[in-house]
Design a protein around this motif. Structure first.
Motif, PDB file in Angstrom:
ATOM      1  N   LEU A 124      30.014   8.201  35.735  1.00 14.61           N
ATOM      2  CA  LEU A 124      29.480   9.318  36.513  1.00 14.61           C
ATOM      3  C   LEU A 124      28.608  10.146  35.583  1.00 14.61           C
ATOM      4  CD1 LEU A 124      32.385   8.554  37.895  1.00 14.61           C
ATOM      5  CD2 LEU A 124      31.729  10.482  39.307  1.00 14.61           C
ATOM      6  N   VAL A 125      27.358  10.330  35.973  1.00 12.48           N
ATOM      7  CA  VAL A 125      26.360  10.894  35.069  1.00 12.48           C
ATOM      8  C   VAL A 125      25.766  12.175  35.643  1.00 12.48           C
ATOM      9  CG1 VAL A 125      24.210  10.428  33.838  1.00 12.48           C
ATOM     10  CG2 VAL A 125      25.783   8.549  34.351  1.00 12.48           C
ATOM     11  N   SER A 126      25.737  13.215  34.801  1.00 14.34           N
ATOM     12  CA  SER A 126      25.116  14.485  35.173  1.00 14.34           C
ATOM     13  C   SER A 126      24.291  14.994  34.006  1.00 14.34           C
ATOM     14  CB  SER A 126      26.200  15.509  35.536  1.00 14.34           C
ATOM     15  OG  SER A 126      25.610  16.765  35.806  1.00 14.34           O
ATOM     16  N   ASN A 127      23.168  15.615  34.318  1.00 11.97           N
ATOM     17  CA  ASN A 127      22.334  16.223  33.273  1.00 11.97           C
ATOM     18  C   ASN A 127      22.748  17.653  32.964  1.00 11.97           C
ATOM     19  OD1 ASN A 127      20.584  14.090  32.664  1.00 11.97           O
ATOM     20  ND2 ASN A 127      19.310  14.537  34.433  1.00 11.97           N
ATOM     21  N   GLU A 128      23.773  18.129  33.621  1.00 14.54           N
ATOM     22  CA  GLU A 128      24.189  19.520  33.451  1.00 14.54           C
ATOM     23  C   GLU A 128      24.948  19.730  32.146  1.00 14.54           C
ATOM     24  OE1 GLU A 128      25.286  21.418  37.536  1.00 14.54           O
ATOM     25  OE2 GLU A 128      26.118  19.387  37.427  1.00 14.54           O
ATOM     26  N   ALA A 129      25.063  20.991  31.775  1.00 11.79           N
ATOM     27  CA  ALA A 129      25.814  21.359  30.577  1.00 11.79           C
ATOM     28  C   ALA A 129      27.304  21.153  30.813  1.00 11.79           C
ATOM     29  CB  ALA A 129      25.543  22.819  30.221  1.00 11.79           C
ATOM     30  N   VAL A 130      28.010  20.797  29.755  1.00  7.35           N
ATOM     31  CA  VAL A 130      29.456  20.605  29.825  1.00  7.35           C
ATOM     32  C   VAL A 130      30.133  21.854  30.381  1.00  7.35           C
ATOM     33  CG1 VAL A 130      31.525  20.240  28.407  1.00  7.35           C
ATOM     34  CG2 VAL A 130      29.460  18.903  27.962  1.00  7.35           C
ATOM     35  N   GLY A 131      29.588  23.041  30.051  1.00  5.26           N
ATOM     36  CA  GLY A 131      30.141  24.301  30.535  1.00  5.26           C
ATOM     37  C   GLY A 131      30.056  24.463  32.047  1.00  5.26           C
ATOM     38  N   TRP A 176      22.045   1.858  26.820  1.00  7.90           N
ATOM     39  CA  TRP A 176      22.110   3.231  27.326  1.00  7.90           C
ATOM     40  C   TRP A 176      23.255   3.941  26.634  1.00  7.90           C
ATOM     41  CZ3 TRP A 176      23.888   4.605  32.952  1.00  7.90           C
ATOM     42  CH2 TRP A 176      23.493   5.913  33.276  1.00  7.90           C
ATOM     43  N   GLN A 177      22.954   5.057  26.032  1.00  5.76           N
ATOM     44  CA  GLN A 177      23.969   5.827  25.316  1.00  5.76           C
ATOM     45  C   GLN A 177      24.277   7.114  26.091  1.00  5.76           C
ATOM     46  OE1 GLN A 177      25.402   4.560  22.432  1.00  5.76           O
ATOM     47  NE2 GLN A 177      24.172   2.783  23.029  1.00  5.76           N
ATOM     48  N   LEU A 178      25.566   7.407  26.206  1.00 15.13           N
ATOM     49  CA  LEU A 178      26.003   8.608  26.929  1.00 15.13           C
ATOM     50  C   LEU A 178      27.066   9.327  26.104  1.00 15.13           C
ATOM     51  CD1 LEU A 178      26.170   5.996  29.372  1.00 15.13           C
ATOM     52  CD2 LEU A 178      25.491   8.078  30.511  1.00 15.13           C
ATOM     53  N   ARG A 234      32.746  12.531  23.143  1.00 11.86           N
ATOM     54  CA  ARG A 234      32.868  11.125  22.733  1.00 11.86           C
ATOM     55  C   ARG A 234      31.674  10.324  23.262  1.00 11.86           C
ATOM     56  NH1 ARG A 234      38.627  12.010  24.278  1.00 11.86           N
ATOM     57  NH2 ARG A 234      37.825  11.591  26.361  1.00 11.86           N
ATOM     58  N   MET A 235      31.174   9.455  22.410  1.00 18.43           N
ATOM     59  CA  MET A 235      30.042   8.606  22.774  1.00 18.43           C
ATOM     60  C   MET A 235      30.522   7.436  23.633  1.00 18.43           C
ATOM     61  SD  MET A 235      27.427  10.092  21.542  1.00 18.43           S
ATOM     62  CE  MET A 235      26.175   8.855  21.747  1.00 18.43           C
ATOM     63  N   TYR A 236      29.655   7.027  24.541  1.00 17.01           N
ATOM     64  CA  TYR A 236      29.933   5.861  25.380  1.00 17.01           C
ATOM     65  C   TYR A 236      28.702   4.972  25.351  1.00 17.01           C
ATOM     66  CZ  TYR A 236      30.946   2.963  29.456  1.00 17.01           C
ATOM     67  OH  TYR A 236      31.168   1.902  30.301  1.00 17.01           O
ATOM     68  N   ASP A 237      28.903   3.734  24.945  1.00 12.78           N
ATOM     69  CA  ASP A 237      27.829   2.746  24.922  1.00 12.78           C
ATOM     70  C   ASP A 237      27.942   1.932  26.211  1.00 12.78           C
ATOM     71  OD1 ASP A 237      26.002   0.741  24.455  1.00 12.78           O
ATOM     72  OD2 ASP A 237      26.772   0.227  22.464  1.00 12.78           O
ATOM     73  N   PHE A 238      26.948   2.051  27.084  1.00 12.44           N
ATOM     74  CA  PHE A 238      26.969   1.369  28.371  1.00 12.44           C
ATOM     75  C   PHE A 238      27.079  -0.150  28.202  1.00 12.44           C
ATOM     76  CE2 PHE A 238      24.769  -0.006  32.381  1.00 12.44           C
ATOM     77  CZ  PHE A 238      25.735   0.468  33.263  1.00 12.44           C
ATOM     78  N   GLU A 239      26.717  -0.651  27.052  1.00 13.47           N
ATOM     79  CA  GLU A 239      26.849  -2.080  26.748  1.00 13.47           C
ATOM     80  C   GLU A 239      28.296  -2.547  26.949  1.00 13.47           C
ATOM     81  OE1 GLU A 239      25.295  -5.761  25.682  1.00 13.47           O
ATOM     82  OE2 GLU A 239      24.097  -3.939  25.626  1.00 13.47           O
ATOM     83  N   SER A 240      29.260  -1.642  26.755  1.00 14.14           N
ATOM     84  CA  SER A 240      30.674  -2.001  26.919  1.00 14.14           C
ATOM     85  C   SER A 240      31.028  -2.291  28.383  1.00 14.14           C
ATOM     86  CB  SER A 240      31.580  -0.896  26.359  1.00 14.14           C
ATOM     87  OG  SER A 240      31.453   0.282  27.126  1.00 14.14           O
ATOM     88  N   ALA A 241      30.158  -1.920  29.316  1.00 11.78           N
ATOM     89  CA  ALA A 241      30.388  -2.198  30.735  1.00 11.78           C
ATOM     90  C   ALA A 241      29.888  -3.581  31.133  1.00 11.78           C
ATOM     91  CB  ALA A 241      29.694  -1.137  31.591  1.00 11.78           C
ATOM     92  N   LYS A 242      29.167  -4.222  30.247  1.00 13.19           N
ATOM     93  CA  LYS A 242      28.613  -5.549  30.543  1.00 13.19           C
ATOM     94  C   LYS A 242      29.758  -6.530  30.804  1.00 13.19           C
ATOM     95  CE  LYS A 242      24.838  -8.394  28.919  1.00 13.19           C
ATOM     96  NZ  LYS A 242      23.858  -8.547  27.855  1.00 13.19           N
ATOM     97  N   ILE A 298      35.853  10.669  34.344  1.00 14.45           N
ATOM     98  CA  ILE A 298      35.075  11.081  33.170  1.00 14.45           C
ATOM     99  C   ILE A 298      33.615  11.230  33.588  1.00 14.45           C
ATOM    100  CG2 ILE A 298      34.337  10.413  30.850  1.00 14.45           C
ATOM    101  CD1 ILE A 298      36.968   8.750  30.724  1.00 14.45           C
ATOM    102  N   VAL A 299      33.001  12.302  33.126  1.00 18.40           N
ATOM    103  CA  VAL A 299      31.583  12.550  33.415  1.00 18.40           C
ATOM    104  C   VAL A 299      30.811  12.477  32.097  1.00 18.40           C
ATOM    105  CG1 VAL A 299      29.896  14.208  34.307  1.00 18.40           C
ATOM    106  CG2 VAL A 299      32.145  13.984  35.404  1.00 18.40           C
ATOM    107  N   TYR A 300      29.651  11.869  32.175  1.00 20.01           N
ATOM    108  CA  TYR A 300      28.821  11.658  30.990  1.00 20.01           C
ATOM    109  C   TYR A 300      27.483  12.371  31.114  1.00 20.01           C
ATOM    110  CZ  TYR A 300      32.101   7.825  30.236  1.00 20.01           C
ATOM    111  OH  TYR A 300      33.232   7.079  30.067  1.00 20.01           O
ATOM    112  N   ASN A 301      26.982  12.800  29.972  1.00 17.70           N
ATOM    113  CA  ASN A 301      25.602  13.260  29.850  1.00 17.70           C
ATOM    114  C   ASN A 301      24.822  12.126  29.183  1.00 17.70           C
ATOM    115  OD1 ASN A 301      26.784  16.459  28.973  1.00 17.70           O
ATOM    116  ND2 ASN A 301      25.585  16.069  30.782  1.00 17.70           N
TER     117      ASN A 301
END
Length: 190
Positions: A115-122, A61-63, A69-77, A136-139
């Motif tokens: 924490l994940v939201s589909n909303e715009a950064v704005g 899962w990529q966020l 900044r990119m976050y690879d959910f694999e790092s939470a494993k 930190i919030v991720y899209n």
């Protein structure tokens, strides 16, 4: 006597219409809904019995965070993970955010908070600034793992180091409760 009852009915009707109007008017609707949901968010989520826990097998899962900044959910494993799907316009989400912030403040170095939201950064950044939230919030960039069957928000998952879902809560909850903290402390020791 009839006049007094008639007068009381009129007052109750007026109050009823005022309440309905407050819930219909957009400016007042959200604060009232948040207030109601804060009452619901007083309750701590329950732990799933070990034999009923589902396991997250796919961490693909990529966020992207609000700074790009990119976050690879694999790092939470292999870590304890707190995943929360939410939005700035969602009253139950808003109601539970203070408890999420308090939990984050104490566990951010030992638990992965996603924490994940589909909303715009704005939309996200001004909300975080308004309430002084520093999590930190991720899209999401790619589809979330199948285990996260999210059809409504807020939806929160607490996952142990082995990928087992220990808590799965739809709706507002008190994430800063003694119960949640005890569960996290036990998970961190495993």
């Amino acid at each position: 006597m009839f006049k007094r009852i008639k007068g009381q009915l009129k007052v109750s009707n007026v109050i009823f219409f005022i309440v309905i109007a407050l819930l219909v008017i957009p400016v007042t609707r959200q604060p009232i809904q948040v207030f109601i949901n804060k009452g619901l968010a007083l309750f701590s989520p329950s732990t799933i019995k070990k034999e009923k826990r589902r396991q997250l097998k796919n961490y693909d899962w990529q966020l992207r965070d609000t700074n790009g900044r990119m976050y690879d959910f694999e790092s939470a494993k292999g870590r304890v993970v707190f995943v929360n799907f939410w939005a700035t316009w969602c009253p139950p989400c808003i109601a539970e955010m203070p408890s999420v912030q308090a939990l984050y403040k104490d566990y951010k170095d030992r638990v992965s908070f996603v924490l994940v939201s589909n909303e715009a950064v704005g939309d996200i950044v001004p909300f975080l600034d308004k309430y002084n939230y520093d999590f930190i919030v991720y899209n999401p960039i790619t589809d979330f793992p199948e285990l996260f069957d999210v059809t409504s928000i807020p939806r929160t998952f607490l996952i142990d180091k082995g990928g087992n879902v220990v808590m799965d809560k739809a709706g507002a909850a008190n994430w800063n409760s003694d119960n949640v903290r005890e569960v996290i402390e036990k998970l961190l020791l495993e």
